[in-house]
Scaffold this active site. Sequence first.
Site, PDB file in Angstrom:
ATOM      1  N   HIS A  83      50.821  28.729  33.274  1.00  0.00           N
ATOM      2  CA  HIS A  83      50.180  28.659  34.589  1.00  0.00           C
ATOM      3  C   HIS A  83      49.892  27.203  34.925  1.00  0.00           C
ATOM      4  CE1 HIS A  83      47.690  29.828  37.997  1.00  0.00           C
ATOM      5  NE2 HIS A  83      46.867  28.871  37.614  1.00  0.00           N
ATOM      6  N   ASP A 162      39.841  40.491  41.795  1.00  0.00           N
ATOM      7  CA  ASP A 162      40.007  39.061  42.068  1.00  0.00           C
ATOM      8  C   ASP A 162      40.399  38.840  43.526  1.00  0.00           C
ATOM      9  OD1 ASP A 162      40.397  36.200  41.507  1.00  0.00           O
ATOM     10  OD2 ASP A 162      42.486  36.696  41.919  1.00  0.00           O
ATOM     11  N   ARG A 169      34.902  34.612  48.595  1.00  0.00           N
ATOM     12  CA  ARG A 169      34.589  33.209  48.260  1.00  0.00           C
ATOM     13  C   ARG A 169      35.106  32.273  49.345  1.00  0.00           C
ATOM     14  NH1 ARG A 169      37.646  32.642  42.940  1.00  0.00           N
ATOM     15  NH2 ARG A 169      37.097  30.461  43.124  1.00  0.00           N
ATOM     16  N   SER A 184      39.025  33.789  37.834  1.00  0.00           N
ATOM     17  CA  SER A 184      40.023  34.271  38.797  1.00  0.00           C
ATOM     18  C   SER A 184      41.433  34.064  38.234  1.00  0.00           C
ATOM     19  CB  SER A 184      39.839  33.496  40.111  1.00  0.00           C
ATOM     20  OG  SER A 184      40.952  33.631  40.955  1.00  0.00           O
ATOM     21  N   LYS A 188      44.142  37.321  36.197  1.00  0.00           N
ATOM     22  CA  LYS A 188      45.525  37.693  36.547  1.00  0.00           C
ATOM     23  C   LYS A 188      46.459  37.466  35.357  1.00  0.00           C
ATOM     24  CE  LYS A 188      44.768  35.133  40.113  1.00  0.00           C
ATOM     25  NZ  LYS A 188      44.454  34.466  41.376  1.00  0.00           N
TER      26      LYS A 188
HETATM   27  N1  URA Z   1      43.625  29.856  41.937  1.00  0.00           N
HETATM   28  C1  URA Z   1      43.197  31.118  41.694  1.00  0.00           C
HETATM   29  O1  URA Z   1      43.954  32.009  41.354  1.00  0.00           O
HETATM   30  N2  URA Z   1      41.867  31.350  41.842  1.00  0.00           N
HETATM   31  C2  URA Z   1      40.991  30.413  42.204  1.00  0.00           C
HETATM   32  O2  URA Z   1      39.816  30.701  42.294  1.00  0.00           O
HETATM   33  C3  URA Z   1      41.463  29.115  42.472  1.00  0.00           C
HETATM   34  C4  URA Z   1      42.791  28.851  42.315  1.00  0.00           C
END
Ligand code: URA
Length: 445
Positions: A83, A162, A169, A184, A188
């Site tokens: 990631h 999320d 948010r 967050s 995932k």
């Molecule tokens: N990328 C994400 O997946 N979540 C966040 O909160 C910020 C960047």
Amino acid sequence: MSSLYATIRKKRDGQELSRAEIDQVIEGYVGGSVPDYQVAALLMAIFFRGLSARETGDLTEAMVASGDTVDLGALPGVAVDKHSTGGVGDKTTLVLAPMLAAAGCTIAKMSGRCLGHTGGTLDKLESIPGFRTDLSTDAMVRQAGEIGLAIVAQSAELAPADGLLYALRDVTATVDSLPLIASSIMSKKIAAGARALVLDVKTGSGAFMREPDAAFALAQAMVGIGRHAGRRVVAVVTGMEQPLGYAVGNSLEVAEAIETLRGAGPADLRELCMTLGSRLLAIAQPGITVDDARLRLAHALDSGAALDRFRALVRAQGGSVAVADRPHQVLPRAALSETLAAPASGYVAAIDALGVGEAARDLGAGRQQKGDTLDLAAGVVLKVRVGDRLAAEQPWAEIHGSDPARLRAARAGLERALRISAAPAPSPAFLYGVVQPDGEELRFV
Ligand code: URA
């Protein structure tokens, strides 16, 4: 008074929430019994008071439990993932995923689209004619079993909490909270099933975390979540002061990734893939040192095995395989292009990544808002890097697009992004350090 009220008050007053309290918020919010306004208040309390490592891990697990999870346990090899927190010109996945597959790992990867000045892997892949990213999770796992590699669109069924929290948010000024960002991202990744994960945490003008200390703190939080969830996670903190490689824009980046898979390509892109890949292999396959892993990955690139895995990926997902051999003929090309000439002689002192990313976005390579249509051929190709010598009038960038007004605006933005100095300028730091799975921090800058 609802118990949610007590949970909000507890966090407002700086106390730690229990696992049961966190589960109650997430389950209630996804199920519809907890209203937006209470979750918004809790998010703001978290923004100011933070979360402990244990709370952050529990929140992540609650978000994972809110939806489906992918089981990669039956796949051959170790299921790995990567990631990036997002950068300008960051086409690393297109090179690294085939390298890892060629080195014996299995990658069943869910990726996102671009938003703002940073790119998204899915948009890049979709610039290959015919390439499909809308595979079902079952089809993704099957393909990864067959060829070692699949890259598909993020499923909405994974960590749905999320998606809901992120939307809230976004409108309550609580995006920039370290534990909320970390949970967050990691919810995932954990739901997507990989056992070992490398995180590329960017720092610099083109990054989410501009300051190195903030990038290390985010890296530590995400590696800590990995420990909490029983996954092997290593983070590498890398610089994003200038774009990665030379190309910024979807089809332009695919062409540069293919060049790199063919053994050429920009040195910084190759080095980043080698660094991330070797750190990942060393945690995924115990007994392999980082140096052994580098040799294995160099062989994957130099023998053509990684390019072969890229071909297999494109073929399996319906794309035109000729792209691997004739990228410039197969990929879409912009109707208009212009060259920018250096206004003075000297040394390149800065090429501001944020400015280049915004210029590429404005040419049509990125989205201002979710749902905007992209011009997959649009973007910027730099001709120089920081530290290079420039003669007056020497070409230093090309811009590609389809709209003369957008080209004019991009030219002005790029001209602001370039800084020339009379004295030789040092290259910006590239590899800041590593956070190991046990939290040990190695700083190189
Ligand atoms: N990328 C994400 O997946 N979540 C966040 O909160 C910020 C960047």
